[in-house]
Scaffold this motif. Structure first.
Motif, PDB file in Angstrom:
ATOM      1  N   PRO A  25       0.783  -1.244   0.000  1.00  0.00           N
ATOM      2  CA  PRO A  25       0.000   0.000   0.000  1.00  0.00           C
ATOM      3  C   PRO A  25       0.809   1.286   0.000  1.00  0.00           C
ATOM      4  O   PRO A  25       0.310   2.318  -0.449  1.00  0.00           O
ATOM      5  N   LEU A  26       2.044   1.265   0.500  1.00  0.00           N
ATOM      6  CA  LEU A  26       2.782   2.514   0.673  1.00  0.00           C
ATOM      7  C   LEU A  26       3.030   3.255  -0.640  1.00  0.00           C
ATOM      8  O   LEU A  26       2.790   4.471  -0.707  1.00  0.00           O
ATOM      9  N   PRO A  27       3.508   2.600  -1.717  1.00  0.00           N
ATOM     10  CA  PRO A  27       3.720   3.344  -2.964  1.00  0.00           C
ATOM     11  C   PRO A  27       2.434   3.969  -3.514  1.00  0.00           C
ATOM     12  O   PRO A  27       2.452   5.097  -4.015  1.00  0.00           O
ATOM     13  N   LEU A  28       1.322   3.257  -3.399  1.00  0.00           N
ATOM     14  CA  LEU A  28       0.056   3.795  -3.884  1.00  0.00           C
ATOM     15  C   LEU A  28      -0.387   4.976  -3.034  1.00  0.00           C
ATOM     16  O   LEU A  28      -0.876   5.987  -3.553  1.00  0.00           O
ATOM     17  N   THR A 175       5.054  13.852  21.644  1.00  0.00           N
ATOM     18  CA  THR A 175       5.414  12.490  21.271  1.00  0.00           C
ATOM     19  C   THR A 175       5.088  12.252  19.802  1.00  0.00           C
ATOM     20  O   THR A 175       4.002  12.584  19.333  1.00  0.00           O
ATOM     21  N   LEU A 176       6.047  11.665  19.109  1.00  0.00           N
ATOM     22  CA  LEU A 176       5.816  11.226  17.743  1.00  0.00           C
ATOM     23  C   LEU A 176       5.349   9.783  17.782  1.00  0.00           C
ATOM     24  O   LEU A 176       5.987   8.926  18.397  1.00  0.00           O
ATOM     25  N   TYR A 177       4.208   9.526  17.158  1.00  0.00           N
ATOM     26  CA  TYR A 177       3.631   8.180  17.109  1.00  0.00           C
ATOM     27  C   TYR A 177       3.741   7.634  15.687  1.00  0.00           C
ATOM     28  O   TYR A 177       3.703   8.391  14.707  1.00  0.00           O
ATOM     29  N   VAL A 178       3.855   6.312  15.586  1.00  0.00           N
ATOM     30  CA  VAL A 178       3.909   5.638  14.295  1.00  0.00           C
ATOM     31  C   VAL A 178       2.846   4.543  14.279  1.00  0.00           C
ATOM     32  O   VAL A 178       2.839   3.671  15.156  1.00  0.00           O
ATOM     33  N   LEU A 179       1.942   4.622  13.310  1.00  0.00           N
ATOM     34  CA  LEU A 179       0.927   3.588  13.142  1.00  0.00           C
ATOM     35  C   LEU A 179       1.452   2.555  12.150  1.00  0.00           C
ATOM     36  O   LEU A 179       1.700   2.874  10.986  1.00  0.00           O
ATOM     37  N   GLU A 180       1.642   1.336  12.623  1.00  0.00           N
ATOM     38  CA  GLU A 180       2.076   0.233  11.771  1.00  0.00           C
ATOM     39  C   GLU A 180       0.821  -0.456  11.237  1.00  0.00           C
ATOM     40  O   GLU A 180       0.132  -1.161  11.968  1.00  0.00           O
ATOM     41  N   ALA A 181       0.539  -0.235   9.973  1.00  0.00           N
ATOM     42  CA  ALA A 181      -0.736  -0.675   9.408  1.00  0.00           C
ATOM     43  C   ALA A 181      -0.805  -2.189   9.256  1.00  0.00           C
ATOM     44  O   ALA A 181       0.166  -2.843   8.874  1.00  0.00           O
ATOM     45  N   ASP A 182      -1.972  -2.724   9.565  1.00  0.00           N
ATOM     46  CA  ASP A 182      -2.264  -4.114   9.204  1.00  0.00           C
ATOM     47  C   ASP A 182      -3.394  -4.180   8.184  1.00  0.00           C
ATOM     48  O   ASP A 182      -3.705  -5.248   7.665  1.00  0.00           O
ATOM     49  N   GLU A 183      -4.008  -3.017   7.893  1.00  0.00           N
ATOM     50  CA  GLU A 183      -5.041  -2.943   6.866  1.00  0.00           C
ATOM     51  C   GLU A 183      -5.060  -1.541   6.279  1.00  0.00           C
ATOM     52  O   GLU A 183      -5.061  -0.549   7.012  1.00  0.00           O
ATOM     53  N   VAL A 184      -5.056  -1.462   4.942  1.00  0.00           N
ATOM     54  CA  VAL A 184      -5.130  -0.176   4.243  1.00  0.00           C
ATOM     55  C   VAL A 184      -6.116  -0.328   3.093  1.00  0.00           C
ATOM     56  O   VAL A 184      -5.996  -1.247   2.283  1.00  0.00           O
ATOM     57  N   GLU A 185      -7.084   0.571   3.043  1.00  0.00           N
ATOM     58  CA  GLU A 185      -8.092   0.500   1.984  1.00  0.00           C
ATOM     59  C   GLU A 185      -8.083   1.775   1.148  1.00  0.00           C
ATOM     60  O   GLU A 185      -8.065   2.882   1.689  1.00  0.00           O
ATOM     61  N   PHE A 186      -8.122   1.604  -0.171  1.00  0.00           N
ATOM     62  CA  PHE A 186      -8.166   2.712  -1.123  1.00  0.00           C
ATOM     63  C   PHE A 186      -9.531   2.721  -1.809  1.00  0.00           C
ATOM     64  O   PHE A 186     -10.003   1.678  -2.260  1.00  0.00           O
ATOM     65  N   ARG A 197     -12.817  -0.185  -4.824  1.00  0.00           N
ATOM     66  CA  ARG A 197     -12.251  -0.327  -3.486  1.00  0.00           C
ATOM     67  C   ARG A 197     -11.212  -1.449  -3.497  1.00  0.00           C
ATOM     68  O   ARG A 197     -11.515  -2.585  -3.855  1.00  0.00           O
ATOM     69  N   VAL A 198     -10.000  -1.102  -3.109  1.00  0.00           N
ATOM     70  CA  VAL A 198      -8.914  -2.077  -3.008  1.00  0.00           C
ATOM     71  C   VAL A 198      -8.425  -2.086  -1.566  1.00  0.00           C
ATOM     72  O   VAL A 198      -8.100  -1.032  -1.007  1.00  0.00           O
ATOM     73  N   ARG A 199      -8.392  -3.276  -0.975  1.00  0.00           N
ATOM     74  CA  ARG A 199      -7.947  -3.415   0.412  1.00  0.00           C
ATOM     75  C   ARG A 199      -6.667  -4.250   0.464  1.00  0.00           C
ATOM     76  O   ARG A 199      -6.559  -5.297  -0.174  1.00  0.00           O
ATOM     77  N   TYR A 200      -5.719  -3.756   1.243  1.00  0.00           N
ATOM     78  CA  TYR A 200      -4.509  -4.514   1.548  1.00  0.00           C
ATOM     79  C   TYR A 200      -4.612  -5.004   2.991  1.00  0.00           C
ATOM     80  O   TYR A 200      -4.899  -4.220   3.906  1.00  0.00           O
ATOM     81  N   ARG A 201      -4.388  -6.285   3.207  1.00  0.00           N
ATOM     82  CA  ARG A 201      -4.352  -6.858   4.556  1.00  0.00           C
ATOM     83  C   ARG A 201      -3.000  -7.505   4.768  1.00  0.00           C
ATOM     84  O   ARG A 201      -2.503  -8.245   3.918  1.00  0.00           O
ATOM     85  N   ARG A 202      -2.412  -7.231   5.920  1.00  0.00           N
ATOM     86  CA  ARG A 202      -1.126  -7.842   6.242  1.00  0.00           C
ATOM     87  C   ARG A 202      -1.369  -9.287   6.684  1.00  0.00           C
ATOM     88  O   ARG A 202      -2.113  -9.538   7.644  1.00  0.00           O
ATOM     89  N   VAL A 203      -0.758 -10.211   5.993  1.00  0.00           N
ATOM     90  CA  VAL A 203      -0.923 -11.633   6.274  1.00  0.00           C
ATOM     91  C   VAL A 203       0.467 -12.250   6.427  1.00  0.00           C
ATOM     92  O   VAL A 203       1.259 -12.217   5.472  1.00  0.00           O
ATOM     93  N   PRO A 204       0.808 -12.772   7.620  1.00  0.00           N
ATOM     94  CA  PRO A 204       2.135 -13.355   7.801  1.00  0.00           C
ATOM     95  C   PRO A 204       2.432 -14.421   6.752  1.00  0.00           C
ATOM     96  O   PRO A 204       1.607 -15.287   6.459  1.00  0.00           O
ATOM     97  N   GLY A 205       3.609 -14.329   6.159  1.00  0.00           N
ATOM     98  CA  GLY A 205       4.022 -15.302   5.164  1.00  0.00           C
ATOM     99  C   GLY A 205       3.521 -15.027   3.764  1.00  0.00           C
ATOM    100  O   GLY A 205       3.887 -15.727   2.820  1.00  0.00           O
ATOM    101  N   TRP A 211       1.676  -8.654   2.189  1.00  0.00           N
ATOM    102  CA  TRP A 211       0.373  -8.026   1.993  1.00  0.00           C
ATOM    103  C   TRP A 211      -0.487  -8.864   1.057  1.00  0.00           C
ATOM    104  O   TRP A 211       0.005  -9.383   0.062  1.00  0.00           O
ATOM    105  N   ARG A 212      -1.759  -8.962   1.391  1.00  0.00           N
ATOM    106  CA  ARG A 212      -2.736  -9.584   0.505  1.00  0.00           C
ATOM    107  C   ARG A 212      -3.642  -8.490  -0.047  1.00  0.00           C
ATOM    108  O   ARG A 212      -4.214  -7.700   0.702  1.00  0.00           O
ATOM    109  N   ARG A 213      -3.787  -8.436  -1.365  1.00  0.00           N
ATOM    110  CA  ARG A 213      -4.576  -7.384  -2.021  1.00  0.00           C
ATOM    111  C   ARG A 213      -5.913  -7.980  -2.449  1.00  0.00           C
ATOM    112  O   ARG A 213      -5.968  -9.042  -3.075  1.00  0.00           O
ATOM    113  N   GLU A 214      -7.001  -7.261  -2.109  1.00  0.00           N
ATOM    114  CA  GLU A 214      -8.352  -7.754  -2.390  1.00  0.00           C
ATOM    115  C   GLU A 214      -9.217  -6.627  -2.932  1.00  0.00           C
ATOM    116  O   GLU A 214      -9.052  -5.461  -2.558  1.00  0.00           O
TER     117      GLU A 214
END
Length: 218
Positions: A25-28, A175-186, A197-205, A211-214
């Motif tokens: 998701p980051l480049p998009l 304080t600077l906070y960082v959100l480590e995404a496990d789901e990003v939807e465009f 609608r395109v969703r990225y879900r973080r899936v181990p392995g 990332w899994r794109r759906e």
């Protein structure tokens, strides 16, 4: 009245072909953010931040995005504020961007962690003098009950003077906070309501990049 209102766009909406979406998701996100700025979107780096504390009741506010990199999406606030306290109690959050001109939305959710005192101080030094003064004035007091508007004016005048004398001043609670995404939807709007609608879900392995794109129904 509400049914008669129309969402303003900057002309013809861009076409989003989901088959061209990258593996992660980051480049998009970076491309959409840049294109929103180029389209003249006011404040394209503003976003809604939703948190919830131990009572599970959500709260929401608008904040600024400070960075987006391989670690996650960065934002700053006082850790003693309501959102800071809620992130301590329940370190998860959701971000939402809405860019009306290109008809786009991005929703991001995941775990949040503190970047650390050195990065937090550097983040504050990188802000404008007015933003530094606001951080100094609000240190330890943001979201607290204010006795009077005059009290606010006095605190800010003191903070403005200090920011002018000490451009490297620090606010202990900033304080600077960082959100480590496990789901990003465009979400890309389409004139005939065939929104994409395109969703990225973080899936181990998952390959590549974890990332899994759906595609999702609009």
């Amino acid at each position: 009245m509400l049914r008669g209102l129309r969402v303003p766009h900057a002309g013809e909406l861009p076409v989003f072909d989901p088959d061209t979406a990258p593996d992660g998701p980051l480049p998009l996100f970076r491309r959409w953010l840049r294109e929103a700025a180029e389209a003249g979107e006011p404040g394209p780096h503003t976003m809604s931040l939703a948190t919830a504390g131990a009572d599970c009741r959500p709260s929401q506010r608008t904040v600024m995005l400070h960075d987006a990199d391989e670690r996650g999406w960065h934002f700053g606030t006082h850790r003693t504020s309501r959102k800071g306290r809620e992130l301590t109690e329940r370190p998860y959050a959701s971000l939402a961007f809405h860019w009306m001109r290109p008809g786009r939305q991005v929703r991001i959710s995941g775990r949040v962690h503190e970047a650390g005192p050195e990065e937090s101080a550097a983040d504050l030094r990188g802000r404008s003098p007015a933003a530094l003064a606001a951080a100094l004035a609000g240190s330890g007091r943001q979201s607290e009950v204010l006795g009077s508007y005059e009290e606010l004016l006095r605190a800010f005048e003191t903070a403005y003077e200090r920011a002018g004398r000490e451009p490297d001043a620090t606010a202990p609670t900033w304080t600077l906070y960082v959100l480590e995404a496990d789901e990003v939807e465009f979400h890309q709007e389409e004139a005939r309501r065939r929104h994409v609608r395109v969703r990225y879900r973080r899936v181990p392995g998952e390959r590549p990049g974890g990332w899994r794109r759906e595609l999702l129904w609009p």
